[in-house]
Design a protein around this motif. Structure first.
Motif, PDB file in Angstrom:
ATOM      1  N   ALA A   2     112.780  82.817  57.137  1.00  0.00           N
ATOM      2  CA  ALA A   2     112.439  82.897  58.559  1.00  0.00           C
ATOM      3  C   ALA A   2     112.247  84.348  58.965  1.00  0.00           C
ATOM      4  O   ALA A   2     112.986  85.230  58.546  1.00  0.00           O
ATOM      5  CB  ALA A   2     113.543  82.263  59.402  1.00  0.00           C
ATOM      6  N   SER A   3     111.215  84.576  59.773  1.00  0.00           N
ATOM      7  CA  SER A   3     110.987  85.919  60.306  1.00  0.00           C
ATOM      8  C   SER A   3     110.836  85.810  61.814  1.00  0.00           C
ATOM      9  O   SER A   3     110.341  84.817  62.334  1.00  0.00           O
ATOM     10  CB  SER A   3     109.750  86.555  59.681  1.00  0.00           C
ATOM     11  OG  SER A   3     108.599  85.848  60.058  1.00  0.00           O
ATOM     12  N   THR A   4     111.250  86.842  62.484  1.00  0.00           N
ATOM     13  CA  THR A   4     111.175  86.874  63.939  1.00  0.00           C
ATOM     14  C   THR A   4     110.308  88.050  64.353  1.00  0.00           C
ATOM     15  O   THR A   4     110.428  89.147  63.819  1.00  0.00           O
ATOM     16  CB  THR A   4     112.582  87.032  64.540  1.00  0.00           C
ATOM     17  OG1 THR A   4     113.401  85.980  64.058  1.00  0.00           O
ATOM     18  CG2 THR A   4     112.541  86.964  66.048  1.00  0.00           C
ATOM     19  N   GLU A 132      93.035  83.515  65.051  1.00  0.00           N
ATOM     20  CA  GLU A 132      94.371  83.947  64.641  1.00  0.00           C
ATOM     21  C   GLU A 132      95.130  84.642  65.771  1.00  0.00           C
ATOM     22  O   GLU A 132      96.245  85.087  65.553  1.00  0.00           O
ATOM     23  CB  GLU A 132      94.268  84.895  63.443  1.00  0.00           C
ATOM     24  CG  GLU A 132      93.709  84.223  62.212  1.00  0.00           C
ATOM     25  CD  GLU A 132      93.534  85.181  61.055  1.00  0.00           C
ATOM     26  OE1 GLU A 132      93.875  86.380  61.196  1.00  0.00           O
ATOM     27  OE2 GLU A 132      93.042  84.745  60.014  1.00  0.00           O
ATOM     28  N   PRO A 134      97.511  85.147  68.846  1.00  0.00           N
ATOM     29  CA  PRO A 134      98.697  84.364  69.182  1.00  0.00           C
ATOM     30  C   PRO A 134      98.664  83.733  70.569  1.00  0.00           C
ATOM     31  O   PRO A 134      99.404  82.800  70.835  1.00  0.00           O
ATOM     32  CB  PRO A 134      99.824  85.385  69.092  1.00  0.00           C
ATOM     33  CG  PRO A 134      99.176  86.682  69.409  1.00  0.00           C
ATOM     34  CD  PRO A 134      97.781  86.578  68.854  1.00  0.00           C
ATOM     35  N   GLU A 146     102.442  93.081  68.275  1.00  0.00           N
ATOM     36  CA  GLU A 146     103.360  92.253  67.498  1.00  0.00           C
ATOM     37  C   GLU A 146     104.191  93.144  66.575  1.00  0.00           C
ATOM     38  O   GLU A 146     103.636  93.898  65.777  1.00  0.00           O
ATOM     39  CB  GLU A 146     102.559  91.237  66.677  1.00  0.00           C
ATOM     40  CG  GLU A 146     103.408  90.297  65.862  1.00  0.00           C
ATOM     41  CD  GLU A 146     102.559  89.291  65.117  1.00  0.00           C
ATOM     42  OE1 GLU A 146     102.208  88.255  65.712  1.00  0.00           O
ATOM     43  OE2 GLU A 146     102.221  89.562  63.949  1.00  0.00           O
ATOM     44  N   GLU A 148     107.691  93.071  63.995  1.00  0.00           N
ATOM     45  CA  GLU A 148     108.697  92.256  63.315  1.00  0.00           C
ATOM     46  C   GLU A 148     110.089  92.794  63.626  1.00  0.00           C
ATOM     47  O   GLU A 148     110.317  94.001  63.666  1.00  0.00           O
ATOM     48  CB  GLU A 148     108.454  92.252  61.810  1.00  0.00           C
ATOM     49  CG  GLU A 148     109.289  91.202  61.098  1.00  0.00           C
ATOM     50  CD  GLU A 148     108.838  90.943  59.675  1.00  0.00           C
ATOM     51  OE1 GLU A 148     109.567  90.247  58.959  1.00  0.00           O
ATOM     52  OE2 GLU A 148     107.770  91.441  59.279  1.00  0.00           O
ATOM     53  N   ILE A 171     109.297  85.288  68.997  1.00  0.00           N
ATOM     54  CA  ILE A 171     108.721  84.181  68.241  1.00  0.00           C
ATOM     55  C   ILE A 171     109.461  84.098  66.898  1.00  0.00           C
ATOM     56  O   ILE A 171     109.487  85.057  66.140  1.00  0.00           O
ATOM     57  CB  ILE A 171     107.214  84.407  67.968  1.00  0.00           C
ATOM     58  CG1 ILE A 171     106.466  84.783  69.232  1.00  0.00           C
ATOM     59  CG2 ILE A 171     106.600  83.193  67.278  1.00  0.00           C
ATOM     60  CD1 ILE A 171     106.365  83.709  70.262  1.00  0.00           C
ATOM     61  N   LYS A 172     110.018  82.944  66.613  1.00  0.00           N
ATOM     62  CA  LYS A 172     110.690  82.711  65.327  1.00  0.00           C
ATOM     63  C   LYS A 172     109.752  81.899  64.446  1.00  0.00           C
ATOM     64  O   LYS A 172     109.391  80.775  64.771  1.00  0.00           O
ATOM     65  CB  LYS A 172     112.018  81.992  65.530  1.00  0.00           C
ATOM     66  CG  LYS A 172     113.034  82.813  66.302  1.00  0.00           C
ATOM     67  CD  LYS A 172     114.381  82.137  66.307  1.00  0.00           C
ATOM     68  CE  LYS A 172     115.363  82.844  67.222  1.00  0.00           C
ATOM     69  NZ  LYS A 172     115.699  84.171  66.846  1.00  0.00           N
ATOM     70  N   ASN A 173     109.358  82.488  63.336  1.00  0.00           N
ATOM     71  CA  ASN A 173     108.471  81.822  62.380  1.00  0.00           C
ATOM     72  C   ASN A 173     109.273  81.383  61.172  1.00  0.00           C
ATOM     73  O   ASN A 173     110.134  82.121  60.684  1.00  0.00           O
ATOM     74  CB  ASN A 173     107.373  82.768  61.897  1.00  0.00           C
ATOM     75  CG  ASN A 173     106.468  83.213  63.015  1.00  0.00           C
ATOM     76  OD1 ASN A 173     106.199  82.447  63.930  1.00  0.00           O
ATOM     77  ND2 ASN A 173     106.006  84.437  62.935  1.00  0.00           N
ATOM     78  N   SER A 174     109.006  80.208  60.677  1.00  0.00           N
ATOM     79  CA  SER A 174     109.653  79.774  59.433  1.00  0.00           C
ATOM     80  C   SER A 174     108.540  79.565  58.410  1.00  0.00           C
ATOM     81  O   SER A 174     107.642  78.744  58.602  1.00  0.00           O
ATOM     82  CB  SER A 174     110.449  78.503  59.648  1.00  0.00           C
ATOM     83  OG  SER A 174     109.630  77.498  60.165  1.00  0.00           O
ATOM     84  N   HIS A 175     108.578  80.337  57.353  1.00  0.00           N
ATOM     85  CA  HIS A 175     107.543  80.263  56.308  1.00  0.00           C
ATOM     86  C   HIS A 175     108.007  79.402  55.181  1.00  0.00           C
ATOM     87  O   HIS A 175     109.065  79.414  54.720  1.00  0.00           O
ATOM     88  CB  HIS A 175     107.220  81.665  55.770  1.00  0.00           C
ATOM     89  CG  HIS A 175     106.647  82.557  56.825  1.00  0.00           C
ATOM     90  ND1 HIS A 175     105.352  82.437  57.261  1.00  0.00           N
ATOM     91  CD2 HIS A 175     107.177  83.554  57.549  1.00  0.00           C
ATOM     92  CE1 HIS A 175     105.111  83.344  58.175  1.00  0.00           C
ATOM     93  NE2 HIS A 175     106.221  84.048  58.367  1.00  0.00           N
TER      94      HIS A 175
END
Length: 175
Positions: A2-4, A132, A134, A146, A148, A171-175
């Protein structure tokens, strides 16, 4: 994994440029900046490498010039020589002044068209590609920076608000 990321919204390009410089001075890495129009000097402020599109443009122009010379020599001298306006048809060099406009136009044609194709391929832009950006506001009147987050969310929020951000989104992204 996960990255925020933090999306900082700006409503003015000058404020955005000032913010990018302050964020880079604070040693934070800016992932991307989304803009509704090109902002002059933003690439340098972000520390991006210079583009090589001018080099490819020169090479494509040289290719166009070569194609024009070979084409005119074959068509007007070798394949079907004609007496047009009393000009000799047996030597390319004697006819070259008449061929200069064609050489110029082919140089510009090749450079322009191949440069656009190269840009689209390099940017991975093709028909029906999903955008792409956001937030749809970045196509109208908002700028989004943006960044990180690496266990420094509070520090980043404070810094971004100090730079003139009108809105912050985590924004919390889960890869």
């Amino acid at each position: 994994m996960a990255s925020t990321v933090i999306h900082a919204y700006y409503d003015d390009d000058d404020v955005l440029m000032h913010a990018v410089k302050k964020v880079k001075a604070a040693k934070h890495h800016i992932e991307e900046v989304y803009c509704p129009f090109p902002v002059h000097g933003l690439d340098k402020a972000m520390g991006l490498a210079p583009t090589r599109i001018a080099i490819t443009s020169f090479m494509y122009g040289c290719l166009g010039l070569t194609v024009a010379i070979v084409m005119m020599n074959y068509i007007m001298i070798a394949d079907w020589p004609q007496d047009i306006g009393g000009k000799p048809s047996f030597s390319y060099m004697e006819n070259m002044p008449a061929f200069v406009p064609i050489m110029f136009e082919m140089t510009v044609f090749f450079a322009a068209h191949l440069m656009v194709i190269t840009f689209y391929l390099r940017s991975r832009l093709w028909p029906f590609k999903k955008s792409e950006n956001p937030d749809p506001k970045t196509t109208d009147d908002q700028f989004v920076m943006e960044i990180e987050v690496h266990d420094n969310e509070a520090e980043l929020k404070e810094l971004l608000l100090d730079t003139g951000a009108v809105e912050l989104n985590i924004i919390k992204n889960s890869h």
